[in-house]
Design a protein around this motif. Structure first.
Motif, PDB file in Angstrom:
ATOM      1  N   GLU A 191       0.830  -1.204   0.000  1.00  0.00           N
ATOM      2  CA  GLU A 191       0.000   0.000   0.000  1.00  0.00           C
ATOM      3  C   GLU A 191       0.864   1.254   0.000  1.00  0.00           C
ATOM      4  O   GLU A 191       0.542   2.257  -0.661  1.00  0.00           O
ATOM      5  CB  GLU A 191      -0.923  -0.011   1.222  1.00  0.00           C
ATOM      6  N   GLY A 192       1.962   1.209   0.738  1.00  0.00           N
ATOM      7  CA  GLY A 192       2.874   2.345   0.753  1.00  0.00           C
ATOM      8  C   GLY A 192       3.434   2.628  -0.625  1.00  0.00           C
ATOM      9  O   GLY A 192       3.482   3.781  -1.066  1.00  0.00           O
ATOM     10  N   LEU A 193       3.863   1.580  -1.319  1.00  0.00           N
ATOM     11  CA  LEU A 193       4.437   1.745  -2.654  1.00  0.00           C
ATOM     12  C   LEU A 193       3.403   2.307  -3.625  1.00  0.00           C
ATOM     13  O   LEU A 193       3.724   3.139  -4.493  1.00  0.00           O
ATOM     14  CB  LEU A 193       4.962   0.403  -3.153  1.00  0.00           C
ATOM     15  N   ASN A 194       2.152   1.899  -3.473  1.00  0.00           N
ATOM     16  CA  ASN A 194       1.086   2.374  -4.349  1.00  0.00           C
ATOM     17  C   ASN A 194       0.937   3.896  -4.249  1.00  0.00           C
ATOM     18  O   ASN A 194       0.935   4.605  -5.268  1.00  0.00           O
ATOM     19  CB  ASN A 194      -0.230   1.688  -3.967  1.00  0.00           C
ATOM     20  N   TYR A 195       0.850   4.409  -3.028  1.00  0.00           N
ATOM     21  CA  TYR A 195       0.667   5.858  -2.851  1.00  0.00           C
ATOM     22  C   TYR A 195       1.932   6.635  -3.207  1.00  0.00           C
ATOM     23  O   TYR A 195       1.849   7.750  -3.742  1.00  0.00           O
ATOM     24  CB  TYR A 195       0.227   6.162  -1.417  1.00  0.00           C
ATOM     25  N   LEU A 196       3.101   6.062  -2.938  1.00  0.00           N
ATOM     26  CA  LEU A 196       4.341   6.756  -3.291  1.00  0.00           C
ATOM     27  C   LEU A 196       4.495   6.866  -4.803  1.00  0.00           C
ATOM     28  O   LEU A 196       4.965   7.893  -5.312  1.00  0.00           O
ATOM     29  CB  LEU A 196       5.536   6.030  -2.673  1.00  0.00           C
ATOM     30  N   ASN A 197       4.105   5.826  -5.512  1.00  0.00           N
ATOM     31  CA  ASN A 197       4.153   5.891  -6.985  1.00  0.00           C
ATOM     32  C   ASN A 197       3.186   6.951  -7.512  1.00  0.00           C
ATOM     33  O   ASN A 197       3.514   7.703  -8.442  1.00  0.00           O
ATOM     34  CB  ASN A 197       3.804   4.530  -7.586  1.00  0.00           C
ATOM     35  N   LEU A 198       1.986   7.014  -6.927  1.00  0.00           N
ATOM     36  CA  LEU A 198       1.019   8.036  -7.335  1.00  0.00           C
ATOM     37  C   LEU A 198       1.561   9.445  -7.070  1.00  0.00           C
ATOM     38  O   LEU A 198       1.434  10.346  -7.909  1.00  0.00           O
ATOM     39  CB  LEU A 198      -0.298   7.846  -6.576  1.00  0.00           C
ATOM     40  N   ALA A 199       2.178   9.608  -5.910  1.00  0.00           N
ATOM     41  CA  ALA A 199       2.724  10.920  -5.549  1.00  0.00           C
ATOM     42  C   ALA A 199       3.842  11.323  -6.499  1.00  0.00           C
ATOM     43  O   ALA A 199       3.896  12.468  -6.971  1.00  0.00           O
ATOM     44  CB  ALA A 199       3.229  10.891  -4.112  1.00  0.00           C
ATOM     45  N   PHE A 200       4.740  10.377  -6.796  1.00  0.00           N
ATOM     46  CA  PHE A 200       5.888  10.687  -7.653  1.00  0.00           C
ATOM     47  C   PHE A 200       5.442  10.967  -9.087  1.00  0.00           C
ATOM     48  O   PHE A 200       6.013  11.822  -9.765  1.00  0.00           O
ATOM     49  CB  PHE A 200       6.886   9.524  -7.622  1.00  0.00           C
ATOM     50  N   ALA A 201       4.410  10.241  -9.548  1.00  0.00           N
ATOM     51  CA  ALA A 201       3.899  10.481 -10.898  1.00  0.00           C
ATOM     52  C   ALA A 201       3.288  11.875 -11.002  1.00  0.00           C
ATOM     53  O   ALA A 201       3.421  12.548 -12.033  1.00  0.00           O
ATOM     54  CB  ALA A 201       2.858   9.426 -11.259  1.00  0.00           C
ATOM     55  N   ALA A 202       2.633  12.315  -9.915  1.00  0.00           N
ATOM     56  CA  ALA A 202       2.016  13.646  -9.924  1.00  0.00           C
ATOM     57  C   ALA A 202       3.050  14.746  -9.784  1.00  0.00           C
ATOM     58  O   ALA A 202       2.909  15.819 -10.382  1.00  0.00           O
ATOM     59  CB  ALA A 202       0.987  13.753  -8.797  1.00  0.00           C
ATOM     60  N   ARG A 203       4.107  14.480  -8.999  1.00  0.00           N
ATOM     61  CA  ARG A 203       5.137  15.493  -8.781  1.00  0.00           C
ATOM     62  C   ARG A 203       6.455  14.806  -8.424  1.00  0.00           C
ATOM     63  O   ARG A 203       6.623  14.345  -7.295  1.00  0.00           O
ATOM     64  CB  ARG A 203       4.726  16.455  -7.669  1.00  0.00           C
ATOM     65  N   PRO A 204       7.370  14.730  -9.363  1.00  0.00           N
ATOM     66  CA  PRO A 204       8.660  14.052  -9.099  1.00  0.00           C
ATOM     67  C   PRO A 204       9.590  14.906  -8.229  1.00  0.00           C
ATOM     68  O   PRO A 204      10.675  15.312  -8.639  1.00  0.00           O
ATOM     69  CB  PRO A 204       9.222  13.837 -10.504  1.00  0.00           C
ATOM     70  N   ASP A 205       9.159  15.166  -7.020  1.00  0.00           N
ATOM     71  CA  ASP A 205       9.895  15.991  -6.068  1.00  0.00           C
ATOM     72  C   ASP A 205      11.030  15.166  -5.433  1.00  0.00           C
ATOM     73  O   ASP A 205      10.884  13.949  -5.226  1.00  0.00           O
ATOM     74  CB  ASP A 205       8.921  16.458  -4.985  1.00  0.00           C
ATOM     75  N   PRO A 206      12.171  15.776  -5.101  1.00  0.00           N
ATOM     76  CA  PRO A 206      13.291  15.019  -4.506  1.00  0.00           C
ATOM     77  C   PRO A 206      12.930  14.288  -3.217  1.00  0.00           C
ATOM     78  O   PRO A 206      13.399  13.163  -3.003  1.00  0.00           O
ATOM     79  CB  PRO A 206      14.347  16.097  -4.256  1.00  0.00           C
ATOM     80  N   GLU A 207      12.107  14.889  -2.362  1.00  0.00           N
ATOM     81  CA  GLU A 207      11.752  14.223  -1.114  1.00  0.00           C
ATOM     82  C   GLU A 207      10.852  13.014  -1.371  1.00  0.00           C
ATOM     83  O   GLU A 207      10.985  11.969  -0.719  1.00  0.00           O
ATOM     84  CB  GLU A 207      11.086  15.209  -0.160  1.00  0.00           C
ATOM     85  N   ILE A 208       9.937  13.157  -2.322  1.00  0.00           N
ATOM     86  CA  ILE A 208       9.105  12.007  -2.697  1.00  0.00           C
ATOM     87  C   ILE A 208       9.975  10.929  -3.324  1.00  0.00           C
ATOM     88  O   ILE A 208       9.799   9.732  -3.065  1.00  0.00           O
ATOM     89  CB  ILE A 208       7.979  12.443  -3.656  1.00  0.00           C
ATOM     90  N   ALA A 209      10.955  11.360  -4.132  1.00  0.00           N
ATOM     91  CA  ALA A 209      11.892  10.403  -4.741  1.00  0.00           C
ATOM     92  C   ALA A 209      12.677   9.659  -3.669  1.00  0.00           C
ATOM     93  O   ALA A 209      12.939   8.455  -3.801  1.00  0.00           O
ATOM     94  CB  ALA A 209      12.841  11.148  -5.677  1.00  0.00           C
ATOM     95  N   ALA A 210      13.073  10.360  -2.613  1.00  0.00           N
ATOM     96  CA  ALA A 210      13.812   9.712  -1.525  1.00  0.00           C
ATOM     97  C   ALA A 210      12.975   8.610  -0.889  1.00  0.00           C
ATOM     98  O   ALA A 210      13.459   7.495  -0.654  1.00  0.00           O
ATOM     99  CB  ALA A 210      14.204  10.752  -0.477  1.00  0.00           C
ATOM    100  N   HIS A 211      11.709   8.886  -0.629  1.00  0.00           N
ATOM    101  CA  HIS A 211      10.830   7.899  -0.006  1.00  0.00           C
ATOM    102  C   HIS A 211      10.557   6.728  -0.939  1.00  0.00           C
ATOM    103  O   HIS A 211      10.642   5.553  -0.535  1.00  0.00           O
ATOM    104  CB  HIS A 211       9.511   8.553   0.401  1.00  0.00           C
ATOM    105  N   LEU A 212      10.195   7.036  -2.184  1.00  0.00           N
ATOM    106  CA  LEU A 212       9.911   5.963  -3.143  1.00  0.00           C
ATOM    107  C   LEU A 212      11.131   5.089  -3.359  1.00  0.00           C
ATOM    108  O   LEU A 212      11.045   3.849  -3.384  1.00  0.00           O
ATOM    109  CB  LEU A 212       9.440   6.576  -4.464  1.00  0.00           C
ATOM    110  N   GLY A 213      12.300   5.739  -3.505  1.00  0.00           N
ATOM    111  CA  GLY A 213      13.530   4.971  -3.695  1.00  0.00           C
ATOM    112  C   GLY A 213      13.832   4.070  -2.511  1.00  0.00           C
ATOM    113  O   GLY A 213      14.278   2.924  -2.682  1.00  0.00           O
ATOM    114  N   GLU A 214      13.579   4.556  -1.295  1.00  0.00           N
ATOM    115  CA  GLU A 214      13.853   3.738  -0.109  1.00  0.00           C
ATOM    116  C   GLU A 214      12.987   2.481  -0.073  1.00  0.00           C
ATOM    117  O   GLU A 214      13.469   1.385   0.224  1.00  0.00           O
ATOM    118  CB  GLU A 214      13.637   4.557   1.166  1.00  0.00           C
TER     119      GLU A 214
END
Length: 578
Positions: A513-536
């Motif tokens: 579930e975490g990966l699902n929302y992080l992917n949605l967030a990154f697709a909407a805005r590829p922000d560095p902090e979102i990238a840090a979370h998704l990458g982790e």
């Protein structure tokens, strides 16, 4: 007679609505003037008693000292005693000024009872009842107001729309507008008002039907055409574009419609067609400063900054009425095109108006960016603030300058000083909470965000910040999830809140579930902090190359991002991607 004249003079001096008679000339004895004044004012038959005089003096003294509750009570009491409509109006005005809608309704109700033919009284009571959500009670007052405006009923309905737009019950508002519209079906403005009420109530088909009825009655009405296009756009961009194109064939000089059409084309990425519309506007309105400025703003939306700059400068040459606004927009264009010195010069040319303070804040920010931090802070501190909001904005701007230098303790101190002056200012509370987080002052963070939630229970960022802080510290995770879910309910499309929701699910062990929302967030805005979370999360799952690719892209955009660098260091023991 002497007592009654004193009563008249008291009312004339203390009541905002008291009017002295036009004929001020006295005869030799002065006696006939007193009689004329009393007759012309048509006062209630009420002698001035000691009790009335005492209440006058207490009420006015309280008003002068800022004790509005006492003043309200005295003027309401005086109205009941004297049955004078001017005192009812005075009580209403004081109640409104004090922000006391209950007292204002009480006073305005007496006012309309005592002066039933007063348009001011009926407008006031109707507006109060609408603002209080009492639409049924407001209905008869609105009916009478509309009936009294038979020659201007269209304009009256347009004003009614503005009044009713404040009411949060959109369905009830629509029912009321439909009811009030029944006698006026031949007015295009009435159909326009029903259309807007239907739109806000999510009755889109009704909104479209009513706007088309308005246009059938008044085909060349540009405002209705623009709104009709906007309604269609929510249903079908193609249909909206076809409508605008057909309308412009019939009415080619409809500049507002052409501007709306160009904006639609830009949004649909039909840039060549948009440029054609902009060029048409420029060619046909070469000496119109407002159209020239509008075309510059449209060009800016497409990134055609050369056209934007030339249009803005031409608007100035043509004498555009708000030169301050043009200089502000020019400053933004110079910033966008990496010409900071010219931007600063433009911002300094904003001398007054609503853009004065934002322009000076941008000037100070650019000054700090050039390395003049002390001078930038001094400049901000020297700017005049007309109210608490401007004071807060200046503090927040200075805090932002300091934050870029990572002087978090100074940021915290500055915001704390600001909160000593403005203890309940939401933006200051939010910003100090973020500064407290950087310093590990989590008790302060939690206190500020809880207070902000109490002050602004509809603020999604307060819930999100508190929930994210809990999640980041691995503390109160179920509460964190609850807070962030509340935030996303208030702002469902915010990518940063989606990121927080994905992060708290990950912290709770629900990786999928975490990966699902992080992917949605990154697709909407590829922000560095979102990238840090998704990458982790990807890294933990074993998808290390995918994680590296996301981090690499983020580092190219923001190589100094603290959260991204900390994540890399913690997981890869490096601060770069090989």
């Amino acid at each position: 007679m002497k007592f009654k004249l004193l009563y008249v003079l008291l009312l004339s001096g203390l009541s905002a609505c008291a009017q002295m008679p036009a004929n001020q000339a006295a005869d030799k004895t002065g006696e006939s003037t007193e009689q004329d004044e009393v007759s012309d004012l048509n006062l209630p038959k009420q002698e001035l008693t000691a009790s009335i005089l005492f209440d006058f003096l207490v009420g006015e003294t309280a008003l002068q000292r800022g004790n509005l509750d006492i003043a309200i009570n005295r003027y309401i009491k005086l109205t009941r005693t004297t049955r004078d409509p001017r005192l009812a109006k005075r009580a209403t005005e004081i109640s409104l000024h004090a922000g006391n809608p209950i007292a204002a309704e009480q006073a305005a109700t007496m006012w309309i009872e005592l002066e039933p033919d007063s348009v001011d009284a009926r407008q006031t009571i109707a507006a109060l009842l609408v603002n209080l959500g009492k639409l049924e009670a407001a209905k008869p007052h609105l009916e009478k107001l509309l009936a009294s405006q038979t020659d201007q009923v269209g304009n009256a309905f347009m004003q009614l729309n503005q009044l009713l737009s404040r009411n949060p019950d959109r369905a009830a508002t629509l029912r009321l507008v439909q009811y009030l519209s029944q006698p006026y079906k031949d007015s295009p403005e009435v159909h326009f008002a029903v259309s807007q009420a239907a739109w806000f109530a999510n009755q889109h088909q009704l909104a479209q039907d009513e706007m088309q009825r308005a246009l059938a009655l008044r085909p060349d009405w540009e405002v209705a055409a623009v709104h009709n296009g906007r309604i269609l756009q929510r249903i079908s961009v193609t249909d909206a574009g076809n409508f605008y194109r057909d309308y412009l064939q019939k009415f080619p000089v409809s500049n507002e419609v052409r501007i709306a059409y160009a904006r639609l084309l830009i949004g649909d990425n039909q840039l060549d067609q948009a440029r054609e519309q902009i060029q048409w506007l420029l060619d046909k309105n070469a000496k119109d400063p407002e159209i020239t400025l509008a075309t510059g703003l449209l060009a800016a939306e497409m990134g055609d900054f050369d056209v934007t700059e030339s249009s803005f400068k031409k608007a100035l040459d043509l004498g555009y009425k708000d030169a301050n606004a043009v200089h502000f927009h020019l400053g933004q264009i110079y910033e966008e095109t990496n010409r900071p010195d010219m931007a600063m010069e433009s911002y300094q040319m904003v001398r007054s108006g609503s853009r004065f303070l934002p322009a000076q804040i941008r000037y100070a920010d650019l000054l700090a960016t050039k390395g003049y931090l002390k001078e930038a802070r001094t400049y901000l501190q020297s700017l005049p603030a007309a109210n608490d909001q401007q004071t807060a904005h200046l503090i927040l701007a200075e805090a932002q300058i300091l934050r870029r230098t990572k002087a978090y303790q100074e940021v915290y101190n500055l915001l704390s000083d600001g909160l000593n002056k403005l203890p309940d200012y939401p933006e200051l509370l939010y910003d100090r909470a973020l500064a407290a987080d950087k310093l590990g002052k989590f008790t302060i963070l939690e206190q500020d965000l809880h207070k902000l939630i109490q002050l602004r229970p509809d603020n999604p960022h307060a819930y999100n910040a508190l929930g994210y802080s809990y999640a980041e510290r691995g503390k109160h995770l179920p509460e964190a999830l609850k807070l962030i879910r509340k935030a996303i309910a208030l702002s469902p499309d915010d990518p940063y809140i989606m990121d927080s929701l994905g992060w708290v699910y990950y912290r709770m062990g629900n990786i999928a579930e975490g990966l699902n929302y992080l992917n949605l967030a990154f697709a909407a805005r590829p922000d560095p902090e979102i990238a840090a979370h998704l990458g982790e999360v990807l890294w933990i799952q074993g998808a290390k190359e995918d994680a590296k690719n996301i981090w690499r892209t983020a580092l190219e955009k923001d190589p100094d991002n603290d959260i991204l660098l900390e994540t890399l260091q913690r997981l890869t023991k490096k601060k770069s991607i090989d």
